[in-house]
Design a protein around this motif. Sequence first.
Motif, PDB file in Angstrom:
ATOM      1  N   ARG A 114      56.888  18.359  -5.838  1.00  0.00           N
ATOM      2  CA  ARG A 114      56.397  19.493  -4.893  1.00  0.00           C
ATOM      3  C   ARG A 114      55.253  20.336  -5.655  1.00  0.00           C
ATOM      4  O   ARG A 114      54.375  20.691  -5.024  1.00  0.00           O
ATOM      5  CB  ARG A 114      57.450  20.444  -4.421  1.00  0.00           C
ATOM      6  N   ARG A 129      52.031  18.551  -5.550  1.00  0.00           N
ATOM      7  CA  ARG A 129      51.369  18.661  -4.264  1.00  0.00           C
ATOM      8  C   ARG A 129      50.554  19.761  -4.007  1.00  0.00           C
ATOM      9  O   ARG A 129      49.639  20.049  -3.568  1.00  0.00           O
ATOM     10  CB  ARG A 129      52.334  18.189  -3.223  1.00  0.00           C
ATOM     11  N   ASN A 156      47.640  20.807  -5.949  1.00  0.00           N
ATOM     12  CA  ASN A 156      46.431  20.097  -5.592  1.00  0.00           C
ATOM     13  C   ASN A 156      45.738  20.636  -4.540  1.00  0.00           C
ATOM     14  O   ASN A 156      44.547  20.545  -4.417  1.00  0.00           O
ATOM     15  CB  ASN A 156      46.963  18.466  -5.471  1.00  0.00           C
ATOM     16  N   ARG A 157      46.643  21.103  -3.534  1.00  0.00           N
ATOM     17  CA  ARG A 157      46.110  21.781  -2.347  1.00  0.00           C
ATOM     18  C   ARG A 157      45.597  23.193  -2.616  1.00  0.00           C
ATOM     19  O   ARG A 157      44.448  23.408  -2.397  1.00  0.00           O
ATOM     20  CB  ARG A 157      47.245  22.052  -1.382  1.00  0.00           C
TER      21      ARG A 157
END
Length: 286
Positions: free
Chosen positions: A74, A77, A80-81
Amino acid sequence: MCEDCGLVSGEDSIDRGPEWRSFEDEDTDRRRTGAPLTRSRHDRGLSTEIGYGSGSDSGYSSRLTGRKRRQIARLRREHNRARISSKVERNQVYGFAEIRRITASLSLPESAREQACALFESAQSEGLFQGRSLEGFAAAAIYATCRTRSIARTTDEIAETARADGDELSVAYDALNRELGLPTGPIDPAEYLPRYASKLEVGTAVEQRARDHVQTLLESGRIGGRNPSGVAAACLYKAAGEREDWPTLTQATAAEVADVAPVTIRSTVVDLRELGSAELVSAPSD
């Protein structure tokens, strides 16, 4: 680089990568520095990434299981966003990725990729993307870089690899050339000779003779308005037929390599024959 035989007598031997040596303890982790700064990434390569490995040393392992593994996934992720915080950065990420893909496919040097990414960013800063495609500007930035660095690449070659067609590339390149004032000039047909000679397998002797034909056309002012790629192929065709021991070429083969019509080859060869006849007439008799 020797123009006759292709021998590379010198090159840039500076290692611009990380320092991989460890003098104190060979068992320590040698990843002490990151990658060098680069213009081909929207963050210049300075951002941190959460990797998937467990260490650079194969003997070291840290297994993550269950809850901890899901937590790291998590975090990766969301990280990266968060690296892309605006539409401007998102467009840069997409454009730079397209530039890297095209330059790798065309075997262009890394310095050309860096310059193309910088040109893409300059076009974005000037607001040239409105109403135009990002793919077209990525391809146009590469073509403009090739023009400024005297790298022989045609728009058809770039459009064949890019995700943009020839019209999108032309529109974007016109905007770049008009708004940014690129230092581009007429393309010298001699820039295409080494690559075409290699594809046609005619050897360095034919290439050198074709270079003389290009110089003759330049001095007589017969290059203007002609496709430089077709002129280079025509000079190779003319040179290959001047000696029996040299490889034989056909007009269709030369035209296919240059992506031009055979009539382009014929018209250039006619001009070379006329110039050769004029030289014979003007030469004093013994």
